[in-house]
Structure formats: structure tokens, C-alpha cells
Write a protein that holds these residues in place. Structure first.
Motif, PDB file in Angstrom:
ATOM      1  N   THR A 201      22.310  49.001  26.466  1.00 40.06           N
ATOM      2  CA  THR A 201      23.456  49.310  27.326  1.00 40.06           C
ATOM      3  C   THR A 201      24.508  48.210  27.232  1.00 40.06           C
ATOM      4  O   THR A 201      25.708  48.492  27.226  1.00 40.06           O
TER       5      THR A 201
ATOM      6  N   ALA B 124      28.113  62.112  37.017  1.00 40.98           N
ATOM      7  CA  ALA B 124      28.315  62.814  35.751  1.00 40.98           C
ATOM      8  C   ALA B 124      28.456  61.830  34.590  1.00 40.98           C
ATOM      9  O   ALA B 124      27.879  62.025  33.506  1.00 40.98           O
ATOM     10  N   VAL B 125      29.219  60.770  34.810  1.00 37.21           N
ATOM     11  CA  VAL B 125      29.412  59.758  33.763  1.00 37.21           C
ATOM     12  C   VAL B 125      28.102  59.025  33.495  1.00 37.21           C
ATOM     13  O   VAL B 125      27.722  58.781  32.346  1.00 37.21           O
ATOM     14  N   ASN B 126      27.410  58.685  34.564  1.00 35.78           N
ATOM     15  CA  ASN B 126      26.143  57.967  34.443  1.00 35.78           C
ATOM     16  C   ASN B 126      25.120  58.770  33.648  1.00 35.78           C
ATOM     17  O   ASN B 126      24.428  58.230  32.775  1.00 35.78           O
ATOM     18  N   HIS B 127      25.027  60.076  33.924  1.00 38.42           N
ATOM     19  CA  HIS B 127      24.057  60.924  33.238  1.00 38.42           C
ATOM     20  C   HIS B 127      24.357  61.019  31.746  1.00 38.42           C
ATOM     21  O   HIS B 127      23.445  60.918  30.912  1.00 38.42           O
ATOM     22  N   VAL B 128      25.632  61.199  31.407  1.00 35.41           N
ATOM     23  CA  VAL B 128      26.004  61.297  29.994  1.00 35.41           C
ATOM     24  C   VAL B 128      25.696  59.990  29.275  1.00 35.41           C
ATOM     25  O   VAL B 128      25.134  59.977  28.169  1.00 35.41           O
ATOM     26  N   PHE B 129      26.051  58.884  29.912  1.00 33.71           N
ATOM     27  CA  PHE B 129      25.842  57.581  29.288  1.00 33.71           C
ATOM     28  C   PHE B 129      24.366  57.332  29.030  1.00 33.71           C
ATOM     29  O   PHE B 129      23.964  56.966  27.923  1.00 33.71           O
TER      30      PHE B 129
ATOM     31  N   ASP C 222      21.968  59.510  28.908  1.00 39.17           N
ATOM     32  CA  ASP C 222      21.435  60.479  27.953  1.00 39.17           C
ATOM     33  C   ASP C 222      21.583  59.941  26.526  1.00 39.17           C
ATOM     34  O   ASP C 222      20.670  60.078  25.693  1.00 39.17           O
ATOM     35  N   VAL C 223      22.732  59.336  26.246  1.00 42.20           N
ATOM     36  CA  VAL C 223      22.975  58.746  24.927  1.00 42.20           C
ATOM     37  C   VAL C 223      22.031  57.573  24.691  1.00 42.20           C
ATOM     38  O   VAL C 223      21.403  57.445  23.629  1.00 42.20           O
TER      39      VAL C 223
END
Length: 281
Positions: free
Chosen positions: A186, A235-240, A242-243
Motif C-alpha cells: 500500500t 467505495a474508494v477503500n474497497h476498490v483500492f 481489491d487491487v
């Protein structure tokens, strides 16, 4: 040629850094051996099968601070070899975090970010006299050196996973490595974002026009906090993540490894519902 102008004392590793490394080594052994320091403080953790929690917390935190020191050292060392011979006198080559320009941004806030959200987000610390450096590529390399160190740290942490060399590794130590790898990954991804105040912007800044740089400059002071604030948006946290999780899975680190690692790390919260994390051999 440039290193000849620095005194030996300017490059001698600081006892402060060596002390942090010693803490990392001792607590790493404690996690491996299943030793629980200060057991009276981990009674609640033991009730939730998270008995190595305090040892994992100390190991991961000290390892994280070591990586922060190496991150800033990489900036400093590359600046030295690029022409900024003032780096040595500032104490940056000693790996002493107390010598950083902004110790709060470099050490305290990143540790708080880890505790609060399990996010590795180092901040800028070393002051580089950019006027001494010639060539856009050199400026870009100096900025990239820090997050590349986090990439290397992540590779080391995940090596037992992608080399399939986990036989005999205690589950708690495996989980701690998985969580530490997540922090390093991260940190690398976020630092490479082209956001003012982060290293990613420093990589592209030399290639931007003077007008664009002048307009963006005022935002450098808040770029780090803006990124961290955005990560609190679900929403941003989940996408990040997930990557991040997809990359870790490709390296052999499972979601359970990182999840249990974070659960051990935040032992004071108790066991998440439905989660069992093995801690013994």
C-alpha cells in the motif's frame, strides 16, 4: 566522487536505528517462538485466540519504522549521488529518524495510519537541495527511490509465499509477514500516485511546465491528508484494497494471511466475528 565529500561520521549508522532493528529482531523471534511479552496485557487477546497480538504489534510496528527509515535513506542516498553533497551533514545517511525534517510526518503519522486503518502511507521527510541537482532524470530517480524501497521490502516479505517456503513457519509469523507485506505494498502504490506531496508527483514534476508546477505547488502540503481522507470513503477503500489483495494473492499471500495479521496486530479489539486465526505451530 560525491561520497568523498561526506565524513565517516555522516554515514555511520545511528544507534537509534540499530535499536529499532534490535526491537524488530527480538519481537520477530517472540512471534516465531510463540512468546508473549507482558502476558497480563494480552489476557483479552488470549481469550480470543490472539495471544501473540502484542508481539505481532511490536514486530510489525518496528519493521514498519525500519522500512520508513530505509525509504528516506533511499531518497537521501540517491540525492547524494546526484549532486546534493549537503545530505551527509543533515544526518540523513545515518538512518536516524530523529534527523528527518518532519519526524511527525515521517514516523508518527504513518504509524497512526497503520493502527487506525492498516494503511502504509509514509510521508516526506528529507530536505533535498534540488538546485544542486542537474538533469530531470536524476530528480525523478530521487523521488522514485523511496517507494521502490517499499517494493523491495514487499518482495522480501512475500518471498516465503511465492517461493513456497512456508513449511515450518509458525502461523502467527506467517500472518505477521502477510500484514507487513500489505503495508509495504500500500505504501508503494500510494506513494507512486501523481499527487502533490507524494513521491509519484515528484517523479513527474521535473517534466511539467513551470506554470503547471507553480499552480500545483500550494496543494503539496495537503496531498498526503487528502489521499488518506479519500481512503476513508468506503467505495474508494474497497476498490483500492481489491487491487492490493489481487496483487498479494498473485504473490501467494492469501486474504486470510493479511486479515489474521491485522487481527493479531490490533489485538486490543478482540477477535472479529467468525474469524479463527491459528497462532501456534
Amino acid at each position: 566522487m560525491t561520497t568523498a565529500t561526506t565524513r565517516n561520521s555522516d554515514r555511520r549508522i545511528s544507534p537509534v536505528f540499530l535499536g529499532i532493528v534490535a526491537v524488530m529482531a527480538v519481537t520477530g523471534w517472540a512471534v516465531w517462538a510463540g512468546f508473549t511479552p507482558f502476558p497480563e496485557f494480552t489476557l483479552r487477546a488470549r481469550q480470543y485466540a490472539l495471544s501473540p497480538g502484542l508481539a505481532v504489534f511490536l514486530f510489525v510496528t518496528s519493521a514498519w519504522v525500519v522500512s520508513l527509515c530505509l525509504h528516506e535513506y533511499a531518497h537521501a542516498r540517491s540525492a547524494l549521488h546526484s549532486g546534493d553533497i549537503s545530505i551527509g551533514a543533515k544526518g540523513y545517511l545515518t538512518l536516524n529518524p530523529l534527523k528527518y525534517t518532519h519526524a511527525l510526518l515521517s514516523i508518527v503519522l504513518p504509524v497512526i495510519f497503520v493502527i487506525l486503518g492498516g494503511i502504509g502511507l509514509p510521508g516526506g521527510a528529507v530536505f533535498i537541495e534540488r538546485s544542486r541537482i542537474r538533469g530531470r532524470w536524476r530528480h525523478s530517480l530521487i523521488s522514485a527511490a523511496g517507494p521502490l524501497t517499499n517494493v523491495l521490502f514487499a518482495v522480501v516479505c512475500t518471498a516465503p509465499f511465492w517461493l513456497h517456503a512456508l513449511d515450518g513457519v509458525p502461523p502467527a509469523f506467517r500472518s505477521a509477514l502477510g500484514f507487513l507485506a500489505l503495508l509495504q505494498l500500500t505504501a508503494a502504490i500510494l506513494n507512486f500516485l501523481p499527487v502533490p506531496g507524494l513521491d509519484g508527483y515528484g517523479v513527474i514534476e521535473p517534466w511539467l511546465s513551470h506554470e503547471i508546477r507553480r499552480q500545483v505547488e500550494p496543494f503539496a502540503q495537503i496531498g498526503l491528508l487528502v489521499v488518506f481522507g479519500l481512503l476513508w470513503i468506503p467505495a474508494v477503500n474497497h476498490v483500492f484494497f481489491d487491487v492490493v489483495d489481487a496483487i498479494l494473492r498473485a504473490l501467494g499471500v492469501s486474504d486470510l494471511d493479511t486479515y489474521c495479521g491485522q487481527a493479531f496486530y490490533r489485538f486490543w479489539q478482540g477477535k472479529p466475528d467468525g474469524l479463527f486465526c491459528p497462532s501456534g505451530g
